[in-house]
Design an enzyme around this catalytic site. Structure first.
Site, PDB file in Angstrom:
ATOM      1  N   ARG A  42      -4.375   1.183  12.575  1.00 22.61           N
ATOM      2  CA  ARG A  42      -5.746   1.510  12.165  1.00 22.61           C
ATOM      3  C   ARG A  42      -6.674   0.312  12.379  1.00 22.61           C
ATOM      4  NH1 ARG A  42      -6.140   6.087   8.427  1.00 22.61           N
ATOM      5  NH2 ARG A  42      -4.117   7.081   8.268  1.00 22.61           N
TER       6      ARG A  42
ATOM      7  N   ASP B 138      -6.822  -3.935   6.463  1.00 21.72           N
ATOM      8  CA  ASP B 138      -8.141  -3.450   6.843  1.00 21.72           C
ATOM      9  C   ASP B 138      -8.997  -3.310   5.590  1.00 21.72           C
ATOM     10  OD1 ASP B 138      -7.172  -1.184   5.596  1.00 21.72           O
ATOM     11  OD2 ASP B 138      -7.188   0.086   7.374  1.00 21.72           O
TER      12      ASP B 138
ATOM     13  N   GLU C 189       0.821  -1.208   0.000  1.00 20.30           N
ATOM     14  CA  GLU C 189       0.000   0.000   0.000  1.00 20.30           C
ATOM     15  C   GLU C 189       0.858   1.261   0.000  1.00 20.30           C
ATOM     16  OE1 GLU C 189      -3.448   2.079   2.759  1.00 20.30           O
ATOM     17  OE2 GLU C 189      -3.419  -0.080   2.502  1.00 20.30           O
TER      18      GLU C 189
ATOM     19  N   ASP D  76      -2.700  -2.659   3.338  1.00 24.23           N
ATOM     20  CA  ASP D  76      -2.855  -2.666   4.796  1.00 24.23           C
ATOM     21  C   ASP D  76      -3.959  -3.637   5.196  1.00 24.23           C
ATOM     22  OD1 ASP D  76      -0.834  -0.872   5.139  1.00 24.23           O
ATOM     23  OD2 ASP D  76      -2.108   0.849   5.582  1.00 24.23           O
TER      24      ASP D  76
END
Length: 656
Positions: free
Chosen positions: A332, A105, A7, A103
């Site tokens: 996060r 998420d 990312e 990432d």
């Protein structure tokens, strides 16, 4: 050739460091000795197309053009990262196998997925894509992740959920911002009325809270305390509080507080120098397990309480601790649990902390890694886990004050997983005095357990978790008693108090409101659905949403309080109630979570949303905006022609 697509450059370099040497470092990618390549996005390198990209007629804002609903959704390159997209295109074309390293998420999954889809690779090639999940940038953790690749197709629901959110924000933000801005212009408000499915209900929460405070009228109420001795003539042993009976209800408010002073005065007179019989007695030993490790929202709330740090600052500090210093895992995260596999690293992490010169060294030395708390639960893990310290030593790393404070918060929340339970004796006593009911309770600590890491001092008495903190004031002690025992009430005391207005939101309480949005939802059924699910926004987006409202001059700070500006109040008062309440968007967040968990579909989310936007656009044409100020706040850029770079178009692309 294997192609790893990260990312961000920092993640790409961490992956390359765990792969065979020698390597050739380029600005846009890293070549390995065996011909494999590690490259990266630079955050988002694609964006949703603007309305005029679908039809040039949409460049001019007209009510009759709304709602704008793309039949075939389009993405377009972000100009500043176009060169990186070009490099990735060539690498994807050459690659025999692609490893997705976004990432861990929802947004990270979509970010790389949409880049790969943008290049229109074959179905056969797409079916072989692997998913690399990295939440710790240190070398041992990256190597472990590289040995645990999973099929990227397993994460398709997560990607679809993020795609639905992205398109929902576009539909809602573009259409309603245009509709309400056009209506505002009719009444002389010549600026942009930016509207978003998350930001506007959040602004509504703040506006309504300030209205409640402004309209609040304080009322006196009265309590009666009975001062109890074991025997007449002896010193007072403890106090008990009067519990008004059913007959007193006409003289009480909805919370059972006595509003008539003479009633309370009468009780004080009646219990003077009277016997007090123990009508009920309960003494129970209770245990309280250590609170779970942090997710981002809980960390932001704790940091706001203890260090007065706003959500955006906490997130920025976490990113530095994760990417620059590699001292914490992926920040996060919306998860507060840990995979059981992580227990293998627990001793190494704790030993590293014990050897450090930071204040966490002694707590680490007292930790018992043989204890396994409820935090280790594989069933609760999704794409990521709780935020915890890594195995990397903090020694010889220069941390600024913010970084040190946040790091130590994360460390403490991790270390308490290796401490025993907090044990205390809860005693409750019911007394009958002159026909009136009184009660008293006390808590006697028997084993501090994990609470030893949370000193009782007023300054530090906060962040254990969700109210699981020790009382700020020392509780009274209740002597050993038996049911039926007759004690003596030396005298009664009238305590006069006043009702208090609601408190203005702070960084901590506004974040808590977003995570516990069910408290502010009016619909009973939606409240049930949301009680144990996601709140308003996500852990990864909440800080940005709050920050956005400040940047748009809808919110401002007054000391530690967060209040709405004149424009923010005017906007909420002008909008239809549906747009300003969290009910609708909170329900959408629940559906997005259900999509990621395979319990709902993209169509089941998007079709009702499109219908809602259509209805709200029509409703906007009937809405009066006469309450808006005639002279609007000065925008940072001119929006008279509503060109692409106007605040409208810039803001609605972030319409969450």
């Amino acid at each position: 050739m294997k192609l790893y697509i990260a990312e961000k450059p920092s993640l790409g370099r961490a992956i390359a460091a765990a792969l065979p040497k020698p390597q050739k470092n380029h600005k846009t990618h890293i070549e390995l000795a065996n011909g494999d390549v590690v490259s990266w996005c630079i955050g988002h390198i694609l964006a949703q197309s603007d309305p005029e990209d679908y039809d040039p007629e949409f460049k001019k804002w007209r009510m009759e053009s709304l709602p704008i609903v793309p039949q075939q959704w389009q993405l377009k390159p972000i100009s500043r990262t176009r060169s990186q997209l070009t490099v990735l295109r060539g690498l994807v074309k050459k690659a025999d196998e692609i490893i997705h390293a976004g990432d861990p998420d929802r947004e990270g999954q979509l970010l790389v997925d949409e880049v790969i889809d943008y290049f229109k690779i074959s179905k056969a090639k797409k079916s072989t894509i692997k998913r690399l999940l990295i939440s710790d940038l240190n070398l041992p953790a990256v190597k472990r992740a590289l040995n645990s690749l999973k099929p990227n197709s397993d994460f398709m629901p997560l990607s679809i959920s993020a795609l639905a959110r992205s398109r929902a924000d576009w539909l809602y933000g573009i259409n309603l911002t245009r509709a309400y801005t056009l209506q505002g212009q009719k009444t002389g408000y010549h600026s942009v009325l930016s509207v978003g499915r998350v930001q506007t209900p959040l602004l509504g929460l703040v506006v309504r809270r300030e209205q409640e405070i402004a309209q609040f009228v304080s009322k006196p109420f009265y309590q009666v305390q009975a001062h109890i001795a074991l025997n007449q003539g002896e010193a007072v042993a403890f106090t008990a509080k009067w519990q008004p009976s059913e007959n007193c209800k006409p003289y009480c408010d909805e919370e059972g507080r006595v509003l008539v002073k003479s009633l309370a005065e009468n009780v004080v007179k009646r219990i003077e120098n009277q016997s007090a019989t123990v009508s009920n007695l309960q003494s129970t030993e209770k245990q309280q397990a250590a609170p779970l490790p942090f997710n981002l929202s809980q960390l932001q709330i704790s940091a706001a309480k203890q260090f007065s740090m706003n959500a955006k600052l906490v997130l920025d500090v976490c990113q530095a601790l994760y990417e620059k210093h590699k001292l914490i895992t992926y920040p996060r995260s919306d998860c507060r649990y840990l995979p059981k596999e992580q227990l293998k690293q627990a001793k190494s992490i704790v030993d590293t902390l014990a050897k450090s010169s930071l204040p966490c060294n002694k707590p680490a030395q007292g930790a018992d890694t043989n204890l396994v708390s409820k935090a280790w639960n594989n069933k609760q893990i999704t794409a990521h886990h709780a935020i915890i310290p890594t195995e990397k030593s903090p020694e010889n790393i220069t941390l600024n004050t913010f970084e040190k404070n946040i790091y130590l918060l994360i460390v403490r929340q991790y270390l308490i997983q290796f401490y025993p339970a907090y044990i205390y004796q809860q005693t409750k006593v019911d007394l009958l005095i002159a026909g009136g009911h009184f009660n008293s309770q006390a808590k006697t600590e028997k084993q501090l357990g994990w609470q030893v890491l949370f000193p009782k001092s007023k300054k530090t008495q906060v962040t254990a978790n969700n109210g699981q903190n020790r009382d700020a004031e020392t509780e009274q002690a209740i002597p050993p008693l038996t049911k039926g025992q007759v004690l003596h009430c030396q005298h009664g005391e009238l305590v006069a108090k006043h009702t208090s207005p609601p408190q203005s939101f702070t960084d901590a309480t506004l974040l808590a409101a977003m995570t516990g949005i069910a408290r502010y939802v009016s619909d009973v059924e939606i409240k049930k659905v949301l009680k144990d699910t996601d709140g308003l926004g996500t852990d990864a987006t909440r800080a940005g949403i709050i920050d956005l409202l400040f940047k748009r001059d809808f919110l401002q700070r007054q000391g530690k309080s967060i209040v709405a500006t004149e424009v923010g109040v005017a906007l909420i008062n002008a909008l239809p109630e549906m747009a300003t309440l969290p009910d609708m968007t909170a329900q959408w967040e629940a559906t997005l979570t259900a999509i990621s968990e395979k319990h709902a579909s993209y169509v089941s989310f998007m079709q009702p949303l499109t219908d809602t936007v259509t209805d709200m656009v029509y409703g906007a044409s009937q809405q009066s905006f006469a309450g808006l100020p005639k002279v609007a706040f000065k925008p940072k850029r001119s929006n008279r022609t509503f060109k692409k770079k106007s605040p409208v178009n810039k803001s609605v692309r972030k319409a969450s």
